[in-house]
Design a protein around this motif. Sequence first.
Motif, short mmCIF file in Angstrom:
data_model
loop_
_atom_site.label_atom_id
_atom_site.label_comp_id
_atom_site.label_asym_id
_atom_site.label_seq_id
_atom_site.Cartn_x
_atom_site.Cartn_y
_atom_site.Cartn_z
N LYS A 22 10.17 -18.57 12.11
CA LYS A 22 11.05 -19.31 11.23
C LYS A 22 12.08 -18.34 10.63
O LYS A 22 11.81 -17.14 10.55
CB LYS A 22 10.25 -19.94 10.09
N PRO A 23 13.20 -18.85 10.17
CA PRO A 23 14.19 -17.97 9.54
C PRO A 23 13.60 -17.17 8.37
O PRO A 23 13.99 -16.00 8.18
CB PRO A 23 15.26 -18.94 9.07
N GLU A 24 12.66 -17.74 7.66
CA GLU A 24 12.06 -17.02 6.53
C GLU A 24 11.14 -15.89 6.96
O GLU A 24 10.66 -15.13 6.13
CB GLU A 24 11.29 -17.99 5.61
N ASP A 25 10.89 -15.76 8.26
CA ASP A 25 10.12 -14.61 8.76
C ASP A 25 11.03 -13.39 8.97
O ASP A 25 10.53 -12.30 9.27
CB ASP A 25 9.46 -14.95 10.10
N SER A 26 12.33 -13.58 8.83
CA SER A 26 13.27 -12.47 9.01
C SER A 26 13.02 -11.41 7.95
O SER A 26 12.96 -11.71 6.75
CB SER A 26 14.71 -12.98 8.90
N ALA A 27 12.86 -10.17 8.39
CA ALA A 27 12.57 -9.08 7.47
C ALA A 27 12.45 -7.77 8.25
O ALA A 27 12.41 -7.79 9.50
CB ALA A 27 11.26 -9.32 6.73
N MET A 28 12.36 -6.68 7.51
CA MET A 28 11.96 -5.42 8.13
C MET A 28 10.43 -5.42 8.14
O MET A 28 9.81 -5.67 7.09
CB MET A 28 12.48 -4.24 7.31
N TYR A 29 9.84 -5.18 9.29
CA TYR A 29 8.40 -5.16 9.42
C TYR A 29 7.91 -3.72 9.52
O TYR A 29 8.44 -2.92 10.29
CB TYR A 29 7.97 -5.95 10.66
N TYR A 30 6.87 -3.43 8.73
CA TYR A 30 6.32 -2.09 8.65
C TYR A 30 4.85 -2.08 9.06
O TYR A 30 4.08 -2.97 8.67
CB TYR A 30 6.41 -1.54 7.23
N CYS A 31 4.48 -1.07 9.78
CA CYS A 31 3.09 -0.77 10.08
C CYS A 31 2.58 0.17 8.99
O CYS A 31 3.31 1.10 8.59
CB CYS A 31 3.04 -0.11 11.46
N ALA A 32 1.36 -0.05 8.51
CA ALA A 32 0.81 0.78 7.44
C ALA A 32 -0.65 1.10 7.72
O ALA A 32 -1.33 0.32 8.38
CB ALA A 32 0.94 0.08 6.10
N ALA A 33 -1.11 2.22 7.19
CA ALA A 33 -2.48 2.66 7.47
C ALA A 33 -3.15 3.20 6.22
O ALA A 33 -2.50 3.74 5.32
CB ALA A 33 -2.48 3.73 8.56
N SER A 34 -4.49 3.07 6.22
CA SER A 34 -5.30 3.66 5.17
C SER A 34 -6.44 4.44 5.81
O SER A 34 -7.06 3.95 6.76
CB SER A 34 -5.88 2.57 4.26
N ARG A 35 -6.71 5.62 5.28
CA ARG A 35 -7.83 6.42 5.73
C ARG A 35 -8.97 6.40 4.71
O ARG A 35 -9.87 7.21 4.75
CB ARG A 35 -7.38 7.86 6.01
N ASP A 36 -8.90 5.42 3.81
CA ASP A 36 -9.97 5.21 2.83
C ASP A 36 -11.04 4.34 3.47
O ASP A 36 -10.77 3.19 3.84
CB ASP A 36 -9.40 4.52 1.59
N TRP A 37 -12.26 4.86 3.61
CA TRP A 37 -13.30 4.09 4.30
C TRP A 37 -13.67 2.82 3.55
O TRP A 37 -14.26 1.91 4.11
CB TRP A 37 -14.54 4.96 4.53
N GLN A 38 -13.29 2.72 2.26
CA GLN A 38 -13.55 1.51 1.49
C GLN A 38 -12.40 0.52 1.52
O GLN A 38 -12.41 -0.47 0.79
CB GLN A 38 -13.87 1.88 0.05
N CYS A 39 -11.39 0.76 2.34
CA CYS A 39 -10.24 -0.15 2.36
C CYS A 39 -10.68 -1.57 2.68
O CYS A 39 -11.60 -1.79 3.45
CB CYS A 39 -9.19 0.34 3.34
N SER A 40 -10.00 -2.51 2.05
CA SER A 40 -10.36 -3.92 2.19
C SER A 40 -9.25 -4.67 2.91
O SER A 40 -8.07 -4.38 2.75
CB SER A 40 -10.57 -4.54 0.81
N VAL A 41 -9.65 -5.67 3.69
CA VAL A 41 -8.65 -6.51 4.36
C VAL A 41 -8.19 -7.65 3.45
O VAL A 41 -7.30 -8.40 3.80
CB VAL A 41 -9.20 -7.10 5.68
N TYR A 42 -8.81 -7.76 2.26
CA TYR A 42 -8.55 -8.95 1.45
C TYR A 42 -7.47 -8.77 0.39
O TYR A 42 -6.92 -9.74 -0.10
CB TYR A 42 -9.85 -9.42 0.80
N THR A 43 -7.15 -7.57 0.01
CA THR A 43 -6.16 -7.38 -1.05
C THR A 43 -4.73 -7.40 -0.50
O THR A 43 -3.84 -7.93 -1.13
CB THR A 43 -6.39 -6.06 -1.79
N MET A 44 -4.51 -6.81 0.66
CA MET A 44 -3.17 -6.70 1.26
C MET A 44 -2.14 -6.20 0.27
O MET A 44 -1.00 -6.68 0.24
CB MET A 44 -2.74 -8.05 1.86
N ALA A 45 -2.54 -5.25 -0.55
CA ALA A 45 -1.61 -4.64 -1.49
C ALA A 45 -0.98 -3.41 -0.86
O ALA A 45 -1.68 -2.56 -0.32
CB ALA A 45 -2.35 -4.24 -2.77
N HIS A 46 0.33 -3.31 -0.95
CA HIS A 46 0.98 -2.18 -0.28
C HIS A 46 0.58 -0.86 -0.92
O HIS A 46 0.61 0.18 -0.25
CB HIS A 46 2.50 -2.35 -0.28
N THR A 47 0.14 -0.90 -2.15
CA THR A 47 -0.29 0.33 -2.83
C THR A 47 -1.60 0.87 -2.27
O THR A 47 -1.96 2.02 -2.52
CB THR A 47 -0.44 0.09 -4.33
#
Length: 122
Positions: free
Chosen positions: A82-107
């Motif tokens: 959709k037009p609202e999907d237009s954006a710059m898309y970024y790949c991001a990674a965490s090396r924290d073994w406790q990382c969660s898939v539920y927060t989706m916080a960029h921080t």
Amino acid sequence: QVRLQESGGGSVQTGGSLKLSCQVDGYTFCLAWFRQAPGKEREGVAVLRTSGNSRNYADSVKDRFTISQDKYMLYLEMSSLKPEDSAMYYCAASRDWQCSVYTMAHTDFPIWGPGTQVTVSS
């Protein structure tokens, strides 16, 4: 240090499909796709843990986008765009073994690629 490099962005019409790729140079526990449109905050699109099957999606892309990984590549398959999907898309990674898939916080993701542009025209 993990390095990320996205590819696969481009311009498509509404209803079209694109597949984004991200080369992941290093070991991680969580990988994610974020996007940011001009004047808007960066938002999480999809996240996965690199071991196991835990995945999560933003409500706005559920049933249209699929995140997956294959060895040192991360993918985002996007359909029914959709037009609202237009954006710059970024790949991001965490090396924290406790990382969660539920927060989706960029921080929660300290490692980022330079981004790839997706433009959906109506």
